[in-house]
Enzyme design. Structure first.
Site, PDB file in Angstrom:
ATOM      1  CB  SER A  48      -0.957  -0.045   1.199  1.00 49.62           C
ATOM      2  OG  SER A  48      -2.000   0.886   1.046  1.00 49.62           O
ATOM      3  CG  ASP A 172      -4.469  -1.378   0.423  1.00 47.56           C
ATOM      4  OD1 ASP A 172      -3.877  -2.051   1.274  1.00 47.56           O
ATOM      5  OD2 ASP A 172      -4.229  -0.172   0.210  1.00 47.56           O
TER       6      ASP A 172
END
Length: 289
Positions: A48, A172
């Site tokens: 991320s 993500d």
């Protein structure tokens, strides 16, 4: 050519950069402390926002890289990656039915900031992780288009759209591997520095409000794999978990994801805490943080 693990035939030093949105500014301060102590990575893995920080470091691990990374965070604040009024965000949600923000501002920032376009062009081996929707599994990106891989790792559910790569859709990386120590171990690193956003410094407590239920549940899922990785470290592997320096560590929720006002202070606190931590390690000769 892909992005392999540490150089063959020996152990090496890995930087592991975790996820956490705007809180990831803390990793910039930690990187500054590492650079000042002469610590250089043989491998970088990220998730991320840690994929953004990690890709920039892997592209140019020289001491000046931290200043450039600070500049990227200033750009994120000024360009407002998550810009838009409430009406505008709701309009995006109504139109797409899946997310509040377009990915183009983040793509533009990455393309402007990264000096290379593929993993093969990086100076240090780098890998980032995303969550495959179709396979309900992690996908480690090691070669090909660097920007697309980082975008996939950063596709926060509900905020940004899933990223399609080769017919597969990704969200993500924090959903499957928030602080990927285990990946660095599997790739051959024997000295690992963990750069995180600060939340693991605060123990979880049972939720007391309705909106806390989902965030606490997600935080359990986010942390458990890191805890398992740390509990299963093989002999000969040293892990240094750098402190984020928060007097009151951030809680499970990160609802103010658009607020970059605290970024400079967060970078400085993490720098001071990590610097002092590394000073103590150096002075004591202790091999484990």
């Amino acid at each position: 050519m892909g992005s392999p693990g540490v150089p063959a035939g020996r152990g090496g030093t890995a930087f592991v950069l975790g996820g956490g949105g705007v809180l990831g500014a803390a990793e910039v301060g930690m990187l500054q402390a590492l650079v000042e102590h002469g610590v250089r990575p043989d491998l970088v893995v990220g998730t991320s926002v840690g994929a953004i920080n990690g890709a920039l470091v892997a592209a140019d691990p020289a001491p000046g890289a931290v200043d450039r990374l600070r500049g990227v965070w200033e750009e994120m604040a000024s360009q407002r990656i998550f810009a838009g009024s409430v009406v505008g965000r709701l309009g995006t949600l109504v139109r797409t039915r899946t997310h509040l923000h377009p990915r183009e501002p983040l793509r533009d920032l990455l393309e402007a900031s990264l000096p290379v376009r593929t993993f093969a062009g990086l100076q240090v081996p780098f890998q980032c992780v995303a969550a495959s929707i179709e396979r309900a599994a992690e996908r480690w990106f090691t070669d090909g288009d660097l920007v697309e891989a980082v975008l996939a790792s950063c596709a926060v559910p509900g905020l940004l759209p899933a990223v399609e790569i080769d017919g597969e859709h990704f969200l993500d990386g924090g959903l499957v591997h928030s602080i990927p120590v285990g990946r660095a171990v599997a790739l051959g690193a024997d000295t690992i520095y963990v750069l995180h956003v600060g939340r693991i410094d605060r123990p979880l407590r049972p939720p007391t409000r309705p909106w806390e239920v989902a965030t606490v549940a997600f935080e359990i899922a986010r942390r458990h794999r890191f805890a398992a990785d740390m509990a299963e470290l093989p002999p000969g592997v040293t892990v240094h978990v750098l402190p984020a320096g928060d007097p009151d560590p951030p809680g499970a929720a990160n609802l103010r994801y658009r607020d970059f006002s605290a970024v400079p202070a967060r970078i400085e606190r993490a720098y001071v805490a990590a610097r002092d931590h590394l000073d103590r390690i150096t002075a004591s000769g202790d091999g484990r943080a």
